[in-house]
Design a protein around this motif. Sequence first.
Motif, PDB file in Angstrom:
ATOM      1  N   GLU A 284       3.194 -43.829 -34.442  1.00 36.25           N
ATOM      2  CA  GLU A 284       2.275 -43.123 -34.548  1.00 36.25           C
ATOM      3  C   GLU A 284       2.223 -41.554 -34.010  1.00 36.25           C
ATOM      4  N   PRO A 285       1.921 -40.210 -34.298  1.00 35.59           N
ATOM      5  CA  PRO A 285       2.145 -39.488 -33.681  1.00 35.59           C
ATOM      6  C   PRO A 285       1.360 -38.666 -32.888  1.00 35.59           C
ATOM      7  N   PRO A 286       1.636 -37.328 -32.474  1.00 34.60           N
ATOM      8  CA  PRO A 286       0.025 -37.515 -31.466  1.00 34.60           C
ATOM      9  C   PRO A 286      -0.934 -36.849 -32.167  1.00 34.60           C
ATOM     10  N   SER A 287      -2.280 -37.111 -32.133  1.00 34.18           N
ATOM     11  CA  SER A 287      -3.786 -36.595 -32.842  1.00 34.18           C
ATOM     12  C   SER A 287      -4.813 -36.879 -32.240  1.00 34.18           C
ATOM     13  N   PHE A 288      -5.961 -36.498 -32.591  1.00 33.46           N
ATOM     14  CA  PHE A 288      -7.131 -36.586 -32.446  1.00 33.46           C
ATOM     15  C   PHE A 288      -7.895 -37.566 -33.490  1.00 33.46           C
ATOM     16  N   ASP A 289      -7.075 -37.948 -33.640  1.00 33.83           N
ATOM     17  CA  ASP A 289      -8.035 -39.268 -34.870  1.00 33.83           C
ATOM     18  C   ASP A 289      -8.369 -39.989 -34.479  1.00 33.83           C
ATOM     19  N   THR A 290      -9.164 -40.398 -34.974  1.00 36.76           N
ATOM     20  CA  THR A 290      -9.962 -42.025 -34.263  1.00 36.76           C
ATOM     21  C   THR A 290     -10.763 -42.955 -35.540  1.00 36.76           C
ATOM     22  N   THR A 291      -9.827 -42.410 -36.606  1.00 36.80           N
ATOM     23  CA  THR A 291     -10.137 -43.115 -37.716  1.00 36.80           C
ATOM     24  C   THR A 291      -9.713 -44.546 -37.952  1.00 36.80           C
ATOM     25  N   VAL A 292     -10.365 -45.879 -38.401  1.00 37.69           N
ATOM     26  CA  VAL A 292      -9.068 -46.729 -38.515  1.00 37.69           C
ATOM     27  C   VAL A 292      -8.261 -46.373 -39.088  1.00 37.69           C
ATOM     28  N   ASN A 293      -6.735 -46.948 -39.459  1.00 38.85           N
ATOM     29  CA  ASN A 293      -5.656 -46.415 -40.797  1.00 38.85           C
ATOM     30  C   ASN A 293      -5.832 -48.861 -40.533  1.00 38.85           C
ATOM     31  N   TRP A 294      -6.597 -49.033 -41.418  1.00 34.39           N
ATOM     32  CA  TRP A 294      -5.811 -50.647 -41.773  1.00 34.39           C
ATOM     33  C   TRP A 294      -4.857 -50.464 -43.099  1.00 34.39           C
ATOM     34  N   GLU A 295      -4.602 -49.762 -43.212  1.00 38.08           N
ATOM     35  CA  GLU A 295      -3.241 -50.463 -43.599  1.00 38.08           C
ATOM     36  C   GLU A 295      -2.221 -51.124 -42.864  1.00 38.08           C
ATOM     37  N   PHE A 296      -2.243 -50.388 -40.823  1.00 44.22           N
ATOM     38  CA  PHE A 296      -1.986 -50.621 -39.938  1.00 44.22           C
ATOM     39  C   PHE A 296      -2.548 -52.304 -39.561  1.00 44.22           C
TER      40      PHE A 296
END
Length: 398
Positions: A284-296
Motif C-alpha cells: 500500500e503506498p502512502p495516501s489519504f484514501d479511506t475507501t474500502v478496497n474489497w480486492e484486498f
Amino acid sequence: MKDTAEVVIIGGGCMGASAAYHLTRLGVTDVAILEREPMLGMGSTGRNAGGVRHQFSSQANVRLSIESIRCFEHFAEEIGYPIDFHQDGYLFLLSTERDLEAFRRNVEMQRRLGVEVEIFSPAEAQLLAPGLEVDGVLGATYCSRDGIADPNGVTMGFAKAAQAAGARIYRETEVTGIEVQTGRVVAVQTTKGTISTRTVVNAAGPHARAIGKMAGLDVPVLPYRRHIFITEPVPAAMSPKVDWGSQSRPAAPASRIMVIDFETSFYFHREGPGILFGMSDPDEPPSFDTTVNWEFLEKVNSIAVRRLPVLAEAGIAHAWAGLYEMTPDAMPIIGLARQVEGYFLITGFSGHGFQHSPAAGRILAELVATGQAQHCDITAFSFDRFEGVSTESEANVV
C-alpha cells in the motif's frame, strides 16, 4: 470564536483532547481545540480497532503503555467519565525463529519494567483462544492486562473534562495557515477567523505534515490506509470446537482477546456477536484514501481462514478504512520544534496513538506549561532526532 488563546491545539482526536485535558490540570485553561469535522474523533481516532497493549519492542513505548493503561483502568474516577475497557489480553503468534527470539528479548525488557508477560507454547495459545489454528506457530507471548478500549469514549471523556475546566472546542473549523514572525508562532488562521496565540500544538494525526508546512517545518509523517472488517455473527466457544448436533463446526473465542499473527500482521478479536479483523498491506503506498478496497479482502481472507477457520463461513457485516500516521522509525513525535518557537507536536504514533493518548497528552502538556516532562526521558520522541540518528525504533507495528 474568541480571537485569542494561550494555546491552540490543531486536531480534535484523542491526542488533542488528552493534551487539552492535561493542560487544564496544570492550570493552563485558555485552550482552544480546532477540529475541521462536525464532531471530535472522526479521523484516525474513530477508525481504529481500539487495541491497548504493553507489548512493544521499544522501552519508551512500553513506558507510555504502562502509564496509559493505568489511566484507562481508572478512567471513570480520575477523568470523571466511564469508558468501555475489556482486558482480555493480547496474544502474539510467532512463526519464525527470528521473531520468537526478538519477542523473548522484548519480554525480558517488559518484565524489567514491571509488566507481566508470558511466553506460551502453540498448544497453550490455543487454550487461550478457542477456534485458533496454530499450524506453523513456534511460540506466543501473552499479557493479560492488554485489551480493547473505546476510542470515542476516551476522546469525549478527555474533551468534556477539559471543557469543564475552561477549554474551548471549535468544530467545523479548518486551519488555513499559521503566522510566524521572527521565528515564533503569533497566530493561527482558520475558516472562521484568526486566533492570536504564542503556542500551537500540532495534533493533526495523518495531516500533521501539512500543518507543519504552514510554519515552514518538514514533519516526516505519512498517511497509510488500514482496513478493518467485522463479520456477521459467528459461534462462540470456550473450547476449540462447538457441537452443532451431530457435527462439530469451527468457532471463535468468546472473550475479546486480541490475537495477532505477527509474521503476516493479521489480527482479530471478538466484536459483539461477530469478529473484527484486519491486516496491513506492505504494497500500500502512502495516501489519504479511506475507501474500502474489497480486492484486498481476498488477500486477507487467505491468511484469516488459516488462523481462524470460522471466518471461511462468515459474511462481512461492516468494513471501513482509516489512516496510520507513520514516521520513519515508527516512533511518535512529542515536543517542541526548536526551529519555530511556540510550535509543539504530538503526532506520528504509527498506528498506536489512541492507546498512548493519556501518557502522551500528559507529557506534551508538561512541556508546554513548564518546559520539561516530569519523570520520563523523551529523547526517543524528539522532533530533532530526524536530523541525526534515531535512538530507538519500534518493530512491533501491526
